[in-house]
Motif scaffolding. Structure first.
Motif, PDB file in Angstrom:
ATOM      1  N   VAL A 109       0.832  -1.203   0.000  1.00  7.16           N
ATOM      2  CA  VAL A 109       0.000   0.000   0.000  1.00  7.16           C
ATOM      3  C   VAL A 109       0.867   1.253   0.000  1.00  7.16           C
ATOM      4  CG1 VAL A 109      -1.751   1.298   1.285  1.00  7.16           C
ATOM      5  CG2 VAL A 109      -1.869  -1.202   1.203  1.00  7.16           C
ATOM      6  N   THR A 110       0.492   2.191  -0.872  1.00  2.75           N
ATOM      7  CA  THR A 110       1.129   3.501  -0.906  1.00  2.75           C
ATOM      8  C   THR A 110       0.075   4.532  -0.538  1.00  2.75           C
ATOM      9  OG1 THR A 110       2.698   2.869  -2.620  1.00  2.75           O
ATOM     10  CG2 THR A 110       2.257   5.221  -2.384  1.00  2.75           C
ATOM     11  N   ILE A 111       0.387   5.393   0.425  1.00  5.30           N
ATOM     12  CA  ILE A 111      -0.521   6.465   0.829  1.00  5.30           C
ATOM     13  C   ILE A 111      -0.006   7.768   0.239  1.00  5.30           C
ATOM     14  CG2 ILE A 111      -1.381   7.828   2.775  1.00  5.30           C
ATOM     15  CD1 ILE A 111      -1.239   5.296   4.477  1.00  5.30           C
ATOM     16  N   VAL A 112      -0.911   8.533  -0.370  1.00  5.02           N
ATOM     17  CA  VAL A 112      -0.558   9.835  -0.935  1.00  5.02           C
ATOM     18  C   VAL A 112      -1.354  10.891  -0.180  1.00  5.02           C
ATOM     19  CG1 VAL A 112      -0.509  11.268  -3.007  1.00  5.02           C
ATOM     20  CG2 VAL A 112      -0.185   8.781  -3.197  1.00  5.02           C
ATOM     21  N   GLU A 113      -0.654  11.890   0.379  1.00  7.07           N
ATOM     22  CA  GLU A 113      -1.300  12.960   1.148  1.00  7.07           C
ATOM     23  C   GLU A 113      -0.739  14.299   0.695  1.00  7.07           C
ATOM     24  OE1 GLU A 113      -3.242  15.421   3.149  1.00  7.07           O
ATOM     25  OE2 GLU A 113      -3.797  13.344   3.558  1.00  7.07           O
ATOM     26  N   MET A 114      -1.636  15.236   0.369  1.00  2.00           N
ATOM     27  CA  MET A 114      -1.221  16.560  -0.104  1.00  2.00           C
ATOM     28  C   MET A 114      -0.537  17.399   0.970  1.00  2.00           C
ATOM     29  SD  MET A 114      -4.393  17.722  -2.551  1.00  2.00           S
ATOM     30  CE  MET A 114      -3.950  19.430  -2.345  1.00  2.00           C
ATOM     31  N   THR A 115      -0.900  17.209   2.211  1.00  2.00           N
ATOM     32  CA  THR A 115      -0.383  18.052   3.293  1.00  2.00           C
ATOM     33  C   THR A 115       0.937  17.487   3.829  1.00  2.00           C
ATOM     34  OG1 THR A 115      -1.544  16.872   5.052  1.00  2.00           O
ATOM     35  CG2 THR A 115      -2.763  18.630   3.929  1.00  2.00           C
ATOM     36  N   PRO A 116       1.607  18.228   4.705  1.00  2.00           N
ATOM     37  CA  PRO A 116       2.883  17.756   5.258  1.00  2.00           C
ATOM     38  C   PRO A 116       2.760  16.589   6.240  1.00  2.00           C
ATOM     39  CG  PRO A 116       2.711  20.146   5.451  1.00  2.00           C
ATOM     40  CD  PRO A 116       1.377  19.642   5.023  1.00  2.00           C
ATOM     41  N   GLY A 117       1.549  16.217   6.642  1.00  2.03           N
ATOM     42  CA  GLY A 117       1.393  15.124   7.597  1.00  2.03           C
ATOM     43  C   GLY A 117       0.081  14.387   7.404  1.00  2.03           C
ATOM     44  N   LEU A 118       0.014  13.186   7.944  1.00  3.53           N
ATOM     45  CA  LEU A 118      -1.220  12.395   7.876  1.00  3.53           C
ATOM     46  C   LEU A 118      -2.318  13.028   8.725  1.00  3.53           C
ATOM     47  CD1 LEU A 118       0.330   8.826   8.257  1.00  3.53           C
ATOM     48  CD2 LEU A 118      -0.458   9.917   6.141  1.00  3.53           C
TER      49      LEU A 118
ATOM     50  N   ASP B  22      -4.936  15.871  16.249  1.00  2.00           N
ATOM     51  CA  ASP B  22      -3.889  16.168  17.222  1.00  2.00           C
ATOM     52  C   ASP B  22      -2.559  15.602  16.731  1.00  2.00           C
ATOM     53  OD1 ASP B  22      -2.107  15.450  19.526  1.00  2.00           O
ATOM     54  OD2 ASP B  22      -3.696  16.479  20.652  1.00  2.00           O
ATOM     55  N   ARG B  23      -1.555  16.454  16.567  1.00  2.13           N
ATOM     56  CA  ARG B  23      -0.268  16.052  15.987  1.00  2.13           C
ATOM     57  C   ARG B  23       0.454  15.012  16.853  1.00  2.13           C
ATOM     58  NH1 ARG B  23      -2.059  16.205  11.752  1.00  2.13           N
ATOM     59  NH2 ARG B  23      -0.100  15.465  10.937  1.00  2.13           N
ATOM     60  N   ASP B  24       0.313  15.069  18.162  1.00  5.50           N
ATOM     61  CA  ASP B  24       0.961  14.069  19.022  1.00  5.50           C
ATOM     62  C   ASP B  24       0.398  12.676  18.749  1.00  5.50           C
ATOM     63  OD1 ASP B  24       2.581  15.952  20.244  1.00  5.50           O
ATOM     64  OD2 ASP B  24       1.188  16.303  21.887  1.00  5.50           O
TER      65      ASP B  24
ATOM     66  N   GLU C 292       1.530  11.432  15.232  1.00  2.26           N
ATOM     67  CA  GLU C 292       2.926  10.972  15.224  1.00  2.26           C
ATOM     68  C   GLU C 292       3.019   9.475  15.537  1.00  2.26           C
ATOM     69  OE1 GLU C 292       6.870  11.838  17.848  1.00  2.26           O
ATOM     70  OE2 GLU C 292       5.699  13.590  17.229  1.00  2.26           O
ATOM     71  N   VAL C 293       2.237   9.016  16.498  1.00  4.52           N
ATOM     72  CA  VAL C 293       2.218   7.590  16.842  1.00  4.52           C
ATOM     73  C   VAL C 293       1.707   6.774  15.650  1.00  4.52           C
ATOM     74  CG1 VAL C 293       1.193   5.858  18.373  1.00  4.52           C
ATOM     75  CG2 VAL C 293       1.924   8.076  19.302  1.00  4.52           C
ATOM     76  N   LEU C 294       0.621   7.241  15.048  1.00  7.57           N
ATOM     77  CA  LEU C 294       0.064   6.556  13.879  1.00  7.57           C
ATOM     78  C   LEU C 294       1.058   6.565  12.725  1.00  7.57           C
ATOM     79  CD1 LEU C 294      -2.373   5.264  12.372  1.00  7.57           C
ATOM     80  CD2 LEU C 294      -2.929   7.593  11.646  1.00  7.57           C
ATOM     81  N   ALA C 295       1.701   7.696  12.477  1.00  8.61           N
ATOM     82  CA  ALA C 295       2.635   7.824  11.354  1.00  8.61           C
ATOM     83  C   ALA C 295       3.783   6.820  11.467  1.00  8.61           C
ATOM     84  CB  ALA C 295       3.164   9.251  11.274  1.00  8.61           C
ATOM     85  N   LYS C 296       4.273   6.586  12.675  1.00 11.08           N
ATOM     86  CA  LYS C 296       5.355   5.602  12.873  1.00 11.08           C
ATOM     87  C   LYS C 296       4.882   4.205  12.488  1.00 11.08           C
ATOM     88  CE  LYS C 296       7.805   8.130  16.478  1.00 11.08           C
ATOM     89  NZ  LYS C 296       8.079   8.244  17.904  1.00 11.08           N
ATOM     90  N   ARG C 297       3.686   3.870  12.912  1.00 10.71           N
ATOM     91  CA  ARG C 297       3.125   2.548  12.594  1.00 10.71           C
ATOM     92  C   ARG C 297       2.872   2.413  11.088  1.00 10.71           C
ATOM     93  NH1 ARG C 297       2.554  -2.754  13.787  1.00 10.71           N
ATOM     94  NH2 ARG C 297       0.519  -3.476  13.151  1.00 10.71           N
TER      95      ARG C 297
END
Length: 170
Positions: free
Chosen positions: A9-18, A23-25, A28-33
């Motif tokens: 799976v490849t995820i494409v996101e226009m913004t700088p983060g998922l 909440d960015r904190d 961050e946990v999700l992004a690592k996984r």
């Protein structure tokens, strides 16, 4: 879910983060996984075209990605939601729709037409089932108490509606 079943799976996101707006904190946990389980995560990247090819779908990208074109077996597009407020006959009522297409309601989910209530995605963010269920309970309480001649204290307060993201089993 698809990655857990063996798909690359490849995820494409226009913004700088998922999950923009979350909440960015927590993100961050999700992004690592996600980084561990997905083939790739392309941030600050936009899909500019998708064309059928002999062996899949050729997708062209713009932004922070190399190569600018990749071939995929399948593509799932998920790009937000919008209200479905184009309801036949609505224009013959006093119901008002805002510039984004949401039906305007008060805390009791009553529209500008006193006998019409609205709940769920059509009245605004967050567009979540548990929020709609709560709004429905508020609206029904208001309707039934009014029929009995009792003033309802039922109110919907957005601050009491949590949001969540489900990423599947660990």
């Amino acid at each position: 879910m698809y990655a857990a079943l063996g798909s690359a799976v490849t995820i494409v996101e226009m913004t700088p983060g998922l999950l923009p707006g979350a909440d960015r904190d927590l993100v961050e946990v999700l992004a690592k996984r996600v980084a561990q389980t997905m083939k790739s995560v392309l941030l600050e990247t936009k899909v500019v075209s998708m064309k059928p090819a002999a062996k899949g779908i050729r997708v062209a990208f713009e932004g922070n990605v190399d190569p600018k074109e990749q071939l995929f077996d399948r593509v799932l597009v998920c790009v937000g939601r919008r209200p479905n407020s184009k309801i036949p006959g609505l224009e013959r009522t006093q119901v008002q729709v805002d510039q984004r297409g949401f039906i305007m309601v008060d805390e009791q989910r009553r529209t500008h037409e006193p006998s019409i209530f609205a709940i769920g995605d059509v009245v605004g963010e967050p567009m979540l089932a548990h929020k709609a269920s709560h709004e429905g309970r508020v609206a029904v309480e208001v309707m039934t108490r009014r029929e009995r001649g009792v003033r309802s204290r039922g109110r919907f307060r957005r601050s009491s509606s949590p949001t969540l993201s489900w990423r599947g089993p660990a």
